[in-house]
Motif scaffolding. Structure first.
Motif, PDB file in Angstrom:
ATOM      1  N   ASN A 283     -38.227   7.145   6.699  1.00 56.30           N
ATOM      2  CA  ASN A 283     -37.524   6.988   5.434  1.00 56.30           C
ATOM      3  C   ASN A 283     -36.823   5.635   5.372  1.00 56.30           C
ATOM      4  O   ASN A 283     -36.757   4.891   6.351  1.00 56.30           O
ATOM      5  CB  ASN A 283     -36.527   8.135   5.218  1.00 56.30           C
ATOM      6  CG  ASN A 283     -35.521   8.229   6.363  1.00 56.30           C
ATOM      7  OD1 ASN A 283     -34.965   7.228   6.814  1.00 56.30           O
ATOM      8  ND2 ASN A 283     -35.294   9.447   6.845  1.00 56.30           N
ATOM      9  N   GLU A 284     -36.266   5.316   4.195  1.00 52.83           N
ATOM     10  CA  GLU A 284     -35.671   3.998   3.997  1.00 52.83           C
ATOM     11  C   GLU A 284     -34.452   3.777   4.875  1.00 52.83           C
ATOM     12  O   GLU A 284     -34.208   2.665   5.360  1.00 52.83           O
ATOM     13  CB  GLU A 284     -35.316   3.812   2.518  1.00 52.83           C
ATOM     14  CG  GLU A 284     -36.537   3.773   1.610  1.00 52.83           C
ATOM     15  CD  GLU A 284     -36.161   3.650   0.138  1.00 52.83           C
ATOM     16  OE1 GLU A 284     -34.952   3.758  -0.157  1.00 52.83           O
ATOM     17  OE2 GLU A 284     -37.063   3.438  -0.693  1.00 52.83           O
ATOM     18  N   ALA A 285     -33.648   4.813   5.105  1.00 54.22           N
ATOM     19  CA  ALA A 285     -32.466   4.670   5.948  1.00 54.22           C
ATOM     20  C   ALA A 285     -32.870   4.375   7.389  1.00 54.22           C
ATOM     21  O   ALA A 285     -32.214   3.578   8.078  1.00 54.22           O
ATOM     22  CB  ALA A 285     -31.618   5.938   5.881  1.00 54.22           C
ATOM     23  N   THR A 286     -33.950   4.992   7.854  1.00 54.21           N
ATOM     24  CA  THR A 286     -34.442   4.720   9.205  1.00 54.21           C
ATOM     25  C   THR A 286     -34.916   3.278   9.324  1.00 54.21           C
ATOM     26  O   THR A 286     -34.648   2.604  10.324  1.00 54.21           O
ATOM     27  CB  THR A 286     -35.589   5.684   9.547  1.00 54.21           C
ATOM     28  OG1 THR A 286     -35.109   7.033   9.491  1.00 54.21           O
ATOM     29  CG2 THR A 286     -36.133   5.401  10.930  1.00 54.21           C
ATOM     30  N   LEU A 287     -35.610   2.791   8.301  1.00 51.72           N
ATOM     31  CA  LEU A 287     -36.053   1.397   8.307  1.00 51.72           C
ATOM     32  C   LEU A 287     -34.863   0.443   8.307  1.00 51.72           C
ATOM     33  O   LEU A 287     -34.897  -0.604   8.952  1.00 51.72           O
ATOM     34  CB  LEU A 287     -36.936   1.127   7.094  1.00 51.72           C
ATOM     35  CG  LEU A 287     -38.301   1.813   7.078  1.00 51.72           C
ATOM     36  CD1 LEU A 287     -38.996   1.581   5.738  1.00 51.72           C
ATOM     37  CD2 LEU A 287     -39.170   1.305   8.217  1.00 51.72           C
ATOM     38  N   LEU A 288     -33.814   0.790   7.585  1.00 53.45           N
ATOM     39  CA  LEU A 288     -32.638  -0.069   7.512  1.00 53.45           C
ATOM     40  C   LEU A 288     -31.905  -0.108   8.846  1.00 53.45           C
ATOM     41  O   LEU A 288     -31.465  -1.174   9.294  1.00 53.45           O
ATOM     42  CB  LEU A 288     -31.707   0.422   6.404  1.00 53.45           C
ATOM     43  CG  LEU A 288     -30.517  -0.477   6.069  1.00 53.45           C
ATOM     44  CD1 LEU A 288     -31.001  -1.822   5.561  1.00 53.45           C
ATOM     45  CD2 LEU A 288     -29.628   0.195   5.017  1.00 53.45           C
TER      46      LEU A 288
END
Length: 312
Positions: free
Chosen positions: A3-8
């Protein structure tokens, strides 16, 4: 697909479940294990399939934003399925958060590099990264070993090792050789496991005789001096010769050396009143100058006959 939070967050081996903001503005990031290898027994390597329980840890990570992040890792304890394994159970770990670690690997590495590469003190790095100074000291020592313990390429002379140099060095001086002797040199590399590469191609060097060059260079001929207005004079001469080469010319005025032309091939030199040698020249006066050549071993040749120039 992360997910986007993991990528961030970009912390290998874990994924972000959710993020919540605490009353003091800090953001708490809940993590789950995302690496399949984390359920392999660290003792025998067998992959576990039965969960023993769960655990939560709070590893500290690099500062992020004004208030920072608090990581909360929800990980599992596993039963080892190998009957003969002495380790009956284990807790998940990943490379960025090793077993028993209170800080992430990338935070520890950043602390060491701040002292090793950025010139920061241990105390300052500890303050900036919110760590204790003993933790930063240990991180710096580990980071320094990455440089100090780099495999050392070997330099061999006639198949006998004569030097070892750091991996990023591509030149070495070899001392203690005999004069008028021929030597054959090769180089080979070594990796972190101690394995050696094949030898490089051979190069042969013959050392010079062990005697000084006692023959001075010839005297520079045809020295000419010309005044260029009231602030400068130009000197020209024919190049001196020597069997070992001329490295520089010494320009003298009234018996005092006022400049050395370090490029031996240069045979023109200008003296300027408004420059470094302003005190040596006087407007409207005659100035006597002479030149001599210098050898690579420091010996000087004979002076040219003096020549004069009159500044207007």
């Amino acid at each position: 697909m992360p997910n986007e939070a993991t990528l961030l967050l970009d912390l290998d081996g874990v994924s972000v479940i959710r993020v919540e903001r605490l009353e003091d503005g800090t953001r708490r990031v809940h993590l789950a294990t995302a690496e399949e290898a984390a359920r392999a027994c660290p003792e025998c390597g067998a992959f576990a399939w039965k969960v023993k329980g769960t655990a939560r840890t709070r590893p500290r990570d690099l500062p992020y934003g004004e208030h920072g992040l608090v990581l909360l890792w929800h990980k599992r304890r596993w039963w080892c399925r190998e009957p003969t394994c002495p380790r009956t159970s284990f807790t998940e770990s990943v490379a960025q958060i090793p077993a028993g670690a209170r800080i992430t690997t990338r935070l520890r590495q950043a602390a060491g590099r701040r002292v090793r590469d950025a010139g920061s003190t241990v105390i300052q790095a500890a303050r900036d990264l919110h760590l204790s100074w003993p933790t930063v000291t240990r991180a710096f020592r580990a980071s320094a070993r990455e440089v100090v313990d780099v495999p050392l390429p070997e330099v061999h002379c006639d198949r006998e090792r004569v030097a070892r140099v750091p991996g990023e060095t591509y030149m070495v001086d070899v001392d203690g050789l005999r004069p008028s002797s021929e030597y054959t040199f090769t180089v080979r590399a070594e990796d972190g496991d101690g394995s050696l590469s094949p030898f490089s191609r051979e190069v042969t060097v013959t050392t010079l005789p062990d005697r000084p060059d006692e023959k001075p260079p010839t005297r520079p001929e045809d020295l000419r001096a010309r005044a260029d207005g009231s602030r400068a004079a130009t000197l020209t001469w024919r190049e001196a010769t020597d069997d070992t080469g001329v490295t520089s010319y010494d320009v003298l005025q009234g018996g005092t050396a006022i400049h050395s032309v370090t490029d031996g091939s240069t045979t023109t030199y200008e003296i300027h009143l408004d420059g470094e040698f302003a005190a040596t020249l006087v407007w409207g006066a005659r100035h006597a100058v002479k030149v001599r050549a210098k050898l690579p071993d420091g010996h000087w040749g004979a002076f040219t006959p003096p020549r004069t120039a009159t500044t207007p």
